[in-house]
Design an enzyme around this catalytic site. Sequence first.
Site, PDB file in Angstrom:
ATOM      1  N   SER A 164      -1.180  13.267  35.316  1.00  0.00           N
ATOM      2  CA  SER A 164      -2.011  14.026  34.344  1.00  0.00           C
ATOM      3  C   SER A 164      -1.524  15.401  34.130  1.00  0.00           C
ATOM      4  CB  SER A 164      -3.524  13.992  34.843  1.00  0.00           C
ATOM      5  OG  SER A 164      -3.500  14.193  36.214  1.00  0.00           O
TER       6      SER A 164
ATOM      7  N   HIS B 230      -4.108  20.304  36.383  1.00  0.00           N
ATOM      8  CA  HIS B 230      -4.330  20.045  34.932  1.00  0.00           C
ATOM      9  C   HIS B 230      -3.944  21.387  34.091  1.00  0.00           C
ATOM     10  CE1 HIS B 230      -6.940  16.242  35.264  1.00  0.00           C
ATOM     11  NE2 HIS B 230      -5.725  15.875  35.787  1.00  0.00           N
TER      12      HIS B 230
END
Length: 314
Positions: A218, A264
Amino acid sequence: MTERSGQPGDATGGPGPTTPVCFRHPDRETYVRCTRCDRPICPECMREASVGHQCPECVSEGRRSVRPARTAFGGGAAGREGYVTKALIALNVLVMLLSIVSDRGGDAAAGGAFGGLAGGDTPLTRWGGVLGYASYVAFGEPHGIAAGEWYRLVTAMFLHYGLVHLLLNMWALWVLGRTLEAVLGPLRFLALYLVAGIGGNVAAYLFSPPNTSTVGASTAIFGLFAAIFVIMRRLGRDTSAIVPILVINLIFTFTVPGISVAGHLGGLAAGALMALVLAYAPRMRRSLFQAAGGAVLVLALLGLVLVRTAMLTG
């Protein structure tokens, strides 16, 4: 009427005109000539061209003189096939299988038998996850990037906590990756993916507690979200559909427990910066500027790692 001897059409009786023969096959008569070099060619040597036929040598020379098709950002047209995207997905799936196999003994710390498939930790995730610095008490000896295990900055982006974690990231990679690879070309897309993934892992190293391990693609996926926004804006295309998806993912980042917020956001920032380098490099010597810009980003990230390591071990 008196008859004359000699070749047909020869009024003097001397040798008549010679029928042309293929320059590659002298035993074959032909009246067809190559439209480029004007040499006679037989049916076997004919290659269809936009006008008439060409010989094999002229076709090969023409292919060498034609520059390969490039994308708007200097990448190869092979990116339309999505080979890098498919290879990255295959690599992530393979590493997931290896992670499951590494836990076949049912290590209690891994959450039971095949804990990696259900979402638990495994020996492989403990080996390759982003880990700032583990104490002697927890592991018996120092572990983590601060202890010299820099490989974790790369390996962490190919490891996942469970099947659901893997599937969500691979779906996003499939959707975003094919589009970006087609626009950027294989090599530039791979550089974007790796820089974004490393950038997210560096951010996790900087801002996560030393004993916290983080894994997942991610970090790179968030970089692709940022990159597709930058690339589409550069091409003058509509980005209204991208913004809501990005906002939803950011909401999940801040609200769902267990997600690395730093990872992230770091991947998002690194992906945006790398995309700006790729999209806005000047046309003259574009490849050089893109390579230099990517190198500067990587060096800056490694510099941040050195700073964080000094803080943890000083």
